[in-house]
Motif scaffolding. Sequence first.
Motif, PDB file in Angstrom:
ATOM      1  N   THR A  71       0.836  -1.195   0.000  1.00 20.51           N
ATOM      2  CA  THR A  71       0.000   0.000   0.000  1.00 20.51           C
ATOM      3  C   THR A  71       0.871   1.245   0.000  1.00 20.51           C
ATOM      4  N   ALA A  72       0.330   2.331  -0.528  1.00 17.53           N
ATOM      5  CA  ALA A  72       1.059   3.597  -0.485  1.00 17.53           C
ATOM      6  C   ALA A  72       1.256   3.992   0.973  1.00 17.53           C
ATOM      7  N   ARG A  73       2.436   4.418   1.306  1.00 16.52           N
ATOM      8  CA  ARG A  73       2.767   4.803   2.678  1.00 16.52           C
ATOM      9  C   ARG A  73       1.907   5.985   3.100  1.00 16.52           C
ATOM     10  N   ALA A  74       1.274   5.868   4.227  1.00 14.59           N
ATOM     11  CA  ALA A  74       0.421   6.930   4.756  1.00 14.59           C
ATOM     12  C   ALA A  74       0.723   7.116   6.237  1.00 14.59           C
ATOM     13  N   PRO A  75       0.499   8.319   6.781  1.00 17.53           N
ATOM     14  CA  PRO A  75       0.726   8.532   8.207  1.00 17.53           C
ATOM     15  C   PRO A  75      -0.060   7.515   9.039  1.00 17.53           C
ATOM     16  N   GLY A  76       0.581   7.023  10.091  1.00 18.53           N
ATOM     17  CA  GLY A  76      -0.089   6.079  10.967  1.00 18.53           C
ATOM     18  C   GLY A  76       0.114   4.635  10.589  1.00 18.53           C
ATOM     19  N   GLN A  77       0.844   4.382   9.525  1.00 27.15           N
ATOM     20  CA  GLN A  77       1.104   3.003   9.135  1.00 27.15           C
ATOM     21  C   GLN A  77       2.504   2.585   9.575  1.00 27.15           C
ATOM     22  N   VAL A  78       2.665   1.299   9.704  1.00 23.66           N
ATOM     23  CA  VAL A  78       3.971   0.724   9.992  1.00 23.66           C
ATOM     24  C   VAL A  78       4.900   1.047   8.825  1.00 23.66           C
ATOM     25  N   GLY A  79       6.146   1.373   9.132  1.00 24.38           N
ATOM     26  CA  GLY A  79       7.126   1.688   8.092  1.00 24.38           C
ATOM     27  C   GLY A  79       8.462   1.034   8.385  1.00 24.38           C
ATOM     28  N   SER A  80       9.461   1.371   7.609  1.00 25.05           N
ATOM     29  CA  SER A  80      10.768   0.718   7.709  1.00 25.05           C
ATOM     30  C   SER A  80      11.444   0.926   9.061  1.00 25.05           C
ATOM     31  N   ALA A  81      11.065   1.976   9.800  1.00 23.54           N
ATOM     32  CA  ALA A  81      11.662   2.231  11.119  1.00 23.54           C
ATOM     33  C   ALA A  81      10.934   1.502  12.245  1.00 23.54           C
ATOM     34  N   THR A  82       9.824   0.825  11.941  1.00 19.02           N
ATOM     35  CA  THR A  82       9.050   0.125  12.968  1.00 19.02           C
ATOM     36  C   THR A  82       9.720  -1.200  13.310  1.00 19.02           C
ATOM     37  N   ARG A  83       9.754  -1.526  14.596  1.00 20.28           N
ATOM     38  CA  ARG A  83      10.313  -2.792  15.073  1.00 20.28           C
ATOM     39  C   ARG A  83       9.278  -3.511  15.923  1.00 20.28           C
ATOM     40  N   PHE A  84       9.179  -4.824  15.712  1.00 17.36           N
ATOM     41  CA  PHE A  84       8.239  -5.683  16.426  1.00 17.36           C
ATOM     42  C   PHE A  84       9.023  -6.649  17.307  1.00 17.36           C
ATOM     43  N   ARG A  85       8.620  -6.803  18.558  1.00 14.50           N
ATOM     44  CA  ARG A  85       9.213  -7.796  19.462  1.00 14.50           C
ATOM     45  C   ARG A  85       8.122  -8.825  19.745  1.00 14.50           C
ATOM     46  N   TYR A  86       8.304 -10.046  19.213  1.00 14.50           N
ATOM     47  CA  TYR A  86       7.301 -11.106  19.311  1.00 14.50           C
ATOM     48  C   TYR A  86       7.521 -12.005  20.517  1.00 14.50           C
ATOM     49  N   HIS A  87       6.409 -12.570  20.989  1.00 14.66           N
ATOM     50  CA  HIS A  87       6.403 -13.544  22.078  1.00 14.66           C
ATOM     51  C   HIS A  87       5.423 -14.642  21.699  1.00 14.66           C
ATOM     52  N   GLU A  88       5.673 -15.833  22.203  1.00 14.08           N
ATOM     53  CA  GLU A  88       4.808 -16.974  21.894  1.00 14.08           C
ATOM     54  C   GLU A  88       4.826 -17.948  23.062  1.00 14.08           C
ATOM     55  N   SER A  89       3.640 -18.453  23.415  1.00 12.37           N
ATOM     56  CA  SER A  89       3.510 -19.471  24.444  1.00 12.37           C
ATOM     57  C   SER A  89       2.339 -20.362  24.052  1.00 12.37           C
ATOM     58  N   GLY A  90       2.629 -21.623  23.759  1.00 14.54           N
ATOM     59  CA  GLY A  90       1.587 -22.525  23.272  1.00 14.54           C
ATOM     60  C   GLY A  90       1.017 -21.995  21.975  1.00 14.54           C
ATOM     61  N   THR A  91      -0.284 -21.820  21.914  1.00 21.12           N
ATOM     62  CA  THR A  91      -0.918 -21.290  20.702  1.00 21.12           C
ATOM     63  C   THR A  91      -1.087 -19.771  20.743  1.00 21.12           C
ATOM     64  N   GLN A  92      -0.658 -19.127  21.832  1.00 23.91           N
ATOM     65  CA  GLN A  92      -0.804 -17.675  21.966  1.00 23.91           C
ATOM     66  C   GLN A  92       0.415 -16.948  21.396  1.00 23.91           C
ATOM     67  N   VAL A  93       0.151 -15.854  20.665  1.00 27.36           N
ATOM     68  CA  VAL A  93       1.216 -14.974  20.177  1.00 27.36           C
ATOM     69  C   VAL A  93       0.851 -13.540  20.530  1.00 27.36           C
ATOM     70  N   TRP A  94       1.869 -12.727  20.819  1.00 27.14           N
ATOM     71  CA  TRP A  94       1.667 -11.319  21.081  1.00 27.14           C
ATOM     72  C   TRP A  94       2.956 -10.583  20.777  1.00 27.14           C
ATOM     73  N   ALA A  95       2.835  -9.282  20.569  1.00 29.36           N
ATOM     74  CA  ALA A  95       4.017  -8.475  20.272  1.00 29.36           C
ATOM     75  C   ALA A  95       3.754  -7.027  20.661  1.00 29.36           C
ATOM     76  N   THR A  96       4.850  -6.326  20.893  1.00 27.12           N
ATOM     77  CA  THR A  96       4.832  -4.873  21.015  1.00 27.12           C
ATOM     78  C   THR A  96       5.562  -4.323  19.803  1.00 27.12           C
ATOM     79  N   TYR A  97       5.191  -3.124  19.381  1.00 21.11           N
ATOM     80  CA  TYR A  97       5.907  -2.512  18.274  1.00 21.11           C
ATOM     81  C   TYR A  97       5.906  -1.001  18.392  1.00 21.11           C
ATOM     82  N   GLU A  98       6.924  -0.386  17.789  1.00 17.34           N
ATOM     83  CA  GLU A  98       7.071   1.065  17.792  1.00 17.34           C
ATOM     84  C   GLU A  98       8.110   1.461  16.763  1.00 17.34           C
ATOM     85  N   GLY A  99       8.122   2.750  16.440  1.00 21.39           N
ATOM     86  CA  GLY A  99       9.098   3.296  15.503  1.00 21.39           C
ATOM     87  C   GLY A  99       8.416   3.943  14.316  1.00 21.39           C
TER      88      GLY A  99
END
Length: 116
Positions: free
Chosen positions: A17-45
Motif C-alpha cells: 500500500t502507499a505509505r500513509a501517516p499512521g502506518q507501519v514503516g521501515s523504522a518500525t520494530r516488532f518484538r514477538y512472544h509466543e507461548s503454546g498457541t498464543q502470540v503477542w508483540a509490542t511494536y514502535e518506531g
Amino acid sequence: MPRSLDGLLMAPIADDTARAPGQVGSATRFRYHESGTQVWATYEGGDITRGYLVGTREGDRLDFRYVQLTRDGATASGHCVSRVVELPDGRVRLEETWEWESRPGGGTSVVEEIRP
C-alpha cells in the motif's frame, strides 16, 4: 512447524500500500512472544509511538488483532492473518494480509527477523 517466534525482533521489508501517516514503516520494530498457541508483540518506531498485537498460532498461520497509537495522538486497530515462513538462512518471515477495522483500507506486507 516453523520455529517459535518467542523473543524475535522483526522489521518490515515490504508493503503493497502507499505509505500513509499512521502506518507501519521501515523504522518500525516488532518484538514477538509466543507461548503454546498464543502470540503477542509490542511494536514502535516511525509514525508508531506504541503498538500491540495479540492472537493465536496454528501451525504456520497467525491470526491476530492489533491496536496502535501514532505520533499525532491518533489510535487505529485492525486484523491480520500471517503465514510463518522459515528462510534458508534460518530467519523467520511473516507474509501478512491485513485490514483496518477502525478505518477503511488494508493490504499485504512482509516482516522478517532481524539478527544482531
